[in-house]
Design a protein around this motif. Sequence first.
Motif, short mmCIF file in Angstrom:
data_model
loop_
_atom_site.label_atom_id
_atom_site.label_comp_id
_atom_site.label_asym_id
_atom_site.label_seq_id
_atom_site.Cartn_x
_atom_site.Cartn_y
_atom_site.Cartn_z
N ARG A 11 91.27 47.41 81.96
CA ARG A 11 90.99 46.15 81.28
C ARG A 11 92.30 45.47 80.88
O ARG A 11 93.30 46.14 80.57
CB ARG A 11 90.17 46.40 80.02
CG ARG A 11 88.79 46.96 80.28
CD ARG A 11 87.96 47.07 78.99
NE ARG A 11 88.71 47.24 77.76
CZ ARG A 11 88.74 48.37 77.05
NH1 ARG A 11 88.06 49.43 77.43
NH2 ARG A 11 89.43 48.44 75.94
N ASP A 12 92.31 44.16 80.89
CA ASP A 12 93.50 43.40 80.53
C ASP A 12 93.99 43.72 79.12
O ASP A 12 95.18 43.85 78.88
CB ASP A 12 93.25 41.89 80.65
CG ASP A 12 93.14 41.42 82.09
OD1 ASP A 12 93.59 42.16 83.00
OD2 ASP A 12 92.62 40.32 82.31
N ASP A 13 93.04 43.85 78.17
CA ASP A 13 93.44 44.13 76.79
C ASP A 13 94.07 45.52 76.66
O ASP A 13 95.04 45.71 75.93
CB ASP A 13 92.26 43.97 75.83
CG ASP A 13 91.14 44.96 76.08
OD1 ASP A 13 90.78 45.19 77.26
OD2 ASP A 13 90.61 45.52 75.10
N LEU A 14 93.55 46.48 77.41
CA LEU A 14 94.11 47.83 77.38
C LEU A 14 95.51 47.83 77.98
O LEU A 14 96.43 48.46 77.44
CB LEU A 14 93.20 48.78 78.15
CG LEU A 14 93.58 50.25 78.16
CD1 LEU A 14 93.63 50.80 76.74
CD2 LEU A 14 92.59 51.04 79.00
N LYS A 15 95.70 47.11 79.08
CA LYS A 15 97.02 47.01 79.70
C LYS A 15 98.01 46.37 78.73
O LYS A 15 99.15 46.83 78.59
CB LYS A 15 96.96 46.21 80.98
CG LYS A 15 98.32 46.11 81.65
CD LYS A 15 98.29 45.26 82.89
CE LYS A 15 99.68 45.21 83.50
NZ LYS A 15 100.15 43.90 83.78
N ALA A 16 97.59 45.31 78.06
CA ALA A 16 98.47 44.63 77.11
C ALA A 16 98.88 45.56 75.97
O ALA A 16 100.06 45.58 75.58
CB ALA A 16 97.79 43.38 76.56
N LYS A 17 97.95 46.34 75.46
CA LYS A 17 98.27 47.27 74.38
C LYS A 17 99.20 48.37 74.86
O LYS A 17 100.15 48.75 74.16
CB LYS A 17 96.99 47.87 73.80
CG LYS A 17 96.17 46.86 73.00
CD LYS A 17 94.86 47.45 72.52
CE LYS A 17 94.03 46.42 71.80
NZ LYS A 17 92.76 46.95 71.31
N ALA A 18 98.94 48.90 76.05
CA ALA A 18 99.81 49.94 76.61
C ALA A 18 101.20 49.38 76.87
O ALA A 18 102.20 50.05 76.60
CB ALA A 18 99.20 50.50 77.89
N GLN A 19 101.27 48.17 77.38
CA GLN A 19 102.57 47.53 77.64
C GLN A 19 103.34 47.34 76.35
O GLN A 19 104.54 47.57 76.29
CB GLN A 19 102.37 46.18 78.33
CG GLN A 19 103.67 45.49 78.71
CD GLN A 19 104.43 46.23 79.78
OE1 GLN A 19 103.90 46.48 80.84
NE2 GLN A 19 105.65 46.62 79.48
#
Length: 91
Positions: A11-19
């Motif tokens: 998910r985009d939100d998960l990627k953003a948080k991981a980034q």
Amino acid sequence: MIMATLSLRMRDDLKAKAQDLASKQGVSLNSYINATLAATIAQTETLAMMGDRLSNVDREKLHARVLKFMSKTQTGTEPTPAEIERAVSGE
């Protein structure tokens, strides 16, 4: 070491948080995902190994031993990073 390439969907939100977490640690997203996955696998393997080692242990006796050990600990302040470094370096 052989490295595999993996296409990962998330998910985009998960990627953003991981980034964001990777950035705060000063590493790439790839390195962050690899380290997180390695830690998760190590934890799972450790829990499985401990489960195997404790499968034939008398849990009440183990609990009593842990309580006896813990009763001998002393309260106090945690050492600072500088104090730990001095102790490790032998200064």
